[in-house]
Design a protein around this motif. Sequence first.
Motif, short mmCIF file in Angstrom:
data_model
loop_
_atom_site.label_atom_id
_atom_site.label_comp_id
_atom_site.label_asym_id
_atom_site.label_seq_id
_atom_site.Cartn_x
_atom_site.Cartn_y
_atom_site.Cartn_z
N LYS A 95 2.44 -0.30 -13.90
CA LYS A 95 3.77 0.18 -14.27
C LYS A 95 4.46 0.92 -13.14
O LYS A 95 5.43 1.66 -13.37
CB LYS A 95 3.70 1.08 -15.52
N GLY A 96 3.96 0.79 -11.95
CA GLY A 96 4.63 1.40 -10.81
C GLY A 96 4.62 2.91 -10.80
O GLY A 96 5.46 3.53 -10.13
N SER A 97 3.68 3.51 -11.52
CA SER A 97 3.64 4.98 -11.55
C SER A 97 2.45 5.47 -10.74
O SER A 97 2.45 5.36 -9.52
CB SER A 97 3.59 5.46 -12.99
N SER A 137 7.78 11.32 -8.66
CA SER A 137 8.10 10.44 -9.79
C SER A 137 9.02 9.27 -9.45
O SER A 137 8.81 8.16 -9.91
CB SER A 137 8.68 11.23 -10.96
N GLU A 138 10.03 9.46 -8.65
CA GLU A 138 10.96 8.36 -8.42
C GLU A 138 10.63 7.54 -7.18
O GLU A 138 11.35 6.62 -6.82
CB GLU A 138 12.39 8.90 -8.29
N HIS A 139 9.51 7.83 -6.54
CA HIS A 139 9.15 7.13 -5.31
C HIS A 139 8.63 5.72 -5.60
O HIS A 139 7.70 5.54 -6.37
CB HIS A 139 8.11 7.93 -4.52
N ASN A 140 9.22 4.74 -4.92
CA ASN A 140 8.86 3.34 -5.15
C ASN A 140 7.64 2.91 -4.35
O ASN A 140 6.86 2.08 -4.80
CB ASN A 140 10.03 2.43 -4.76
N ARG A 141 7.51 3.45 -3.18
CA ARG A 141 6.44 3.01 -2.29
C ARG A 141 5.27 3.99 -2.39
O ARG A 141 5.47 5.22 -2.40
CB ARG A 141 6.92 2.98 -0.84
N LEU A 142 4.05 3.43 -2.39
CA LEU A 142 2.84 4.26 -2.43
C LEU A 142 1.84 3.66 -1.46
O LEU A 142 1.59 2.45 -1.49
CB LEU A 142 2.27 4.30 -3.85
N TYR A 143 1.27 4.51 -0.61
CA TYR A 143 0.34 4.07 0.43
C TYR A 143 -1.00 4.78 0.27
O TYR A 143 -1.04 5.97 -0.07
CB TYR A 143 0.89 4.41 1.82
N TRP A 144 -2.07 4.06 0.55
CA TRP A 144 -3.41 4.65 0.61
C TRP A 144 -3.91 4.59 2.06
O TRP A 144 -3.77 3.56 2.74
CB TRP A 144 -4.40 3.90 -0.27
N TYR A 145 -4.52 5.71 2.49
CA TYR A 145 -5.10 5.81 3.81
C TYR A 145 -6.51 6.37 3.69
O TYR A 145 -6.85 7.07 2.73
CB TYR A 145 -4.29 6.77 4.70
N ARG A 146 -7.32 6.09 4.69
CA ARG A 146 -8.66 6.68 4.79
C ARG A 146 -8.76 7.41 6.13
O ARG A 146 -8.29 6.90 7.16
CB ARG A 146 -9.73 5.59 4.73
N SER A 169 3.57 8.85 -0.73
CA SER A 169 4.65 8.13 -1.41
C SER A 169 5.97 8.42 -0.71
O SER A 169 6.13 9.44 -0.03
CB SER A 169 4.72 8.50 -2.89
N VAL A 170 6.90 7.49 -0.91
CA VAL A 170 8.23 7.64 -0.32
C VAL A 170 9.22 6.90 -1.19
O VAL A 170 8.91 5.83 -1.74
CB VAL A 170 8.25 7.12 1.14
N LEU A 171 10.41 7.45 -1.33
CA LEU A 171 11.45 6.79 -2.13
C LEU A 171 11.94 5.55 -1.41
O LEU A 171 11.93 4.46 -1.94
CB LEU A 171 12.59 7.77 -2.39
N SER A 172 12.34 5.77 -0.19
CA SER A 172 12.81 4.67 0.63
C SER A 172 12.46 4.99 2.06
O SER A 172 12.89 6.03 2.58
CB SER A 172 14.32 4.48 0.51
N PRO A 173 11.63 4.15 2.71
CA PRO A 173 11.21 4.48 4.07
C PRO A 173 12.38 4.68 5.03
O PRO A 173 12.24 5.37 6.03
CB PRO A 173 10.37 3.26 4.48
N LYS A 174 13.51 4.09 4.71
CA LYS A 174 14.65 4.20 5.63
C LYS A 174 15.24 5.61 5.60
O LYS A 174 16.01 5.98 6.48
CB LYS A 174 15.72 3.19 5.25
N ASN A 175 14.93 6.37 4.57
CA ASN A 175 15.66 7.62 4.37
C ASN A 175 14.91 8.89 4.68
O ASN A 175 15.47 9.97 4.55
CB ASN A 175 16.15 7.69 2.91
N GLY A 176 13.64 8.81 5.02
CA GLY A 176 13.03 10.09 5.29
C GLY A 176 11.53 10.06 5.37
O GLY A 176 10.92 9.01 5.54
N GLY A 177 10.95 11.25 5.22
CA GLY A 177 9.53 11.40 5.42
C GLY A 177 8.72 10.96 4.22
O GLY A 177 9.17 10.99 3.09
N TYR A 178 7.51 10.56 4.49
CA TYR A 178 6.55 10.20 3.47
C TYR A 178 5.83 11.48 3.07
O TYR A 178 5.43 12.26 3.94
CB TYR A 178 5.53 9.21 4.01
N THR A 179 5.60 11.67 1.79
CA THR A 179 4.90 12.85 1.32
C THR A 179 3.45 12.49 1.03
O THR A 179 3.18 11.58 0.24
CB THR A 179 5.55 13.40 0.04
#
Lengths: 110, 114
Positions: free
Chosen positions: B71-73, B27-36, B94-104
């Motif tokens: 809406k960034g969700s 829910s609070e993650h700002n970044r969202l990535y799509w991969y194939r 998704s990740v809250l901040s790439p500087k702080n940890g792993g992407y889920t």
Amino acid sequence: DAKTTQPTSMDCAEGRAANLPCNHSTISGNEYVYWYRQIHSQGPQYIIHGLKNNETNEMASLIITEDRKSSTLILPHATLRDTAVYYCIVREYNTDKLIFGTGTRLQVFP
Amino acid sequence: DTGVSQNPRHKITKRGQNVTFRCDPISEHNRLYWYRQTLGQGPEFLTYFQNEAQLEKSRLLSDRFSAERPKGSFSTLEIQRTEQGDSAMYLCASVLSPKNGGYTFGSGTRLTVV
């Protein structure tokens, strides 16, 4: 394009340490190294990441060479459940996107 | 933390049909990535969002592909006029901040175009 190269496959006996190597000779000074693993039909699972210092967590240790051109992921006591594809990844500096390579298929045997 | 959720898990469609996938990030993650990801290969980057803004699209993302994150969700990835070459696993992270940890990462949506 991938910035990492890894062996295609490796074997490890259960209970022994698994040492997975990775070359990233073109990595930039501010790009992090990440390790993920993927078990069949699941999404990649985060293991560990680092910039230049060695890192350790409950899952693994990450050893990065001083010149940062290569690294090794160490699973200290491999179990059968550690059988998976392990990806060594560079996080691109300006976009923070993860650039995957083709990974190492680790087979842990009894 | 309920993790990253992707729906549907599997989708079989006929060539030429349109499909849409959904990703619900943490829910609070700002970044969202799509991969194939195709069989035997590592995931390939498609696109990413910072909140609702789409910041980059890979050259892999032809004009038949479109992604949104209103809406960034949650985010959606639509493929129009599907082709057999679109058959792959589509992963969201998704990740809250790439500087702080792993992407889920989510468990992915496996698309089969017949």
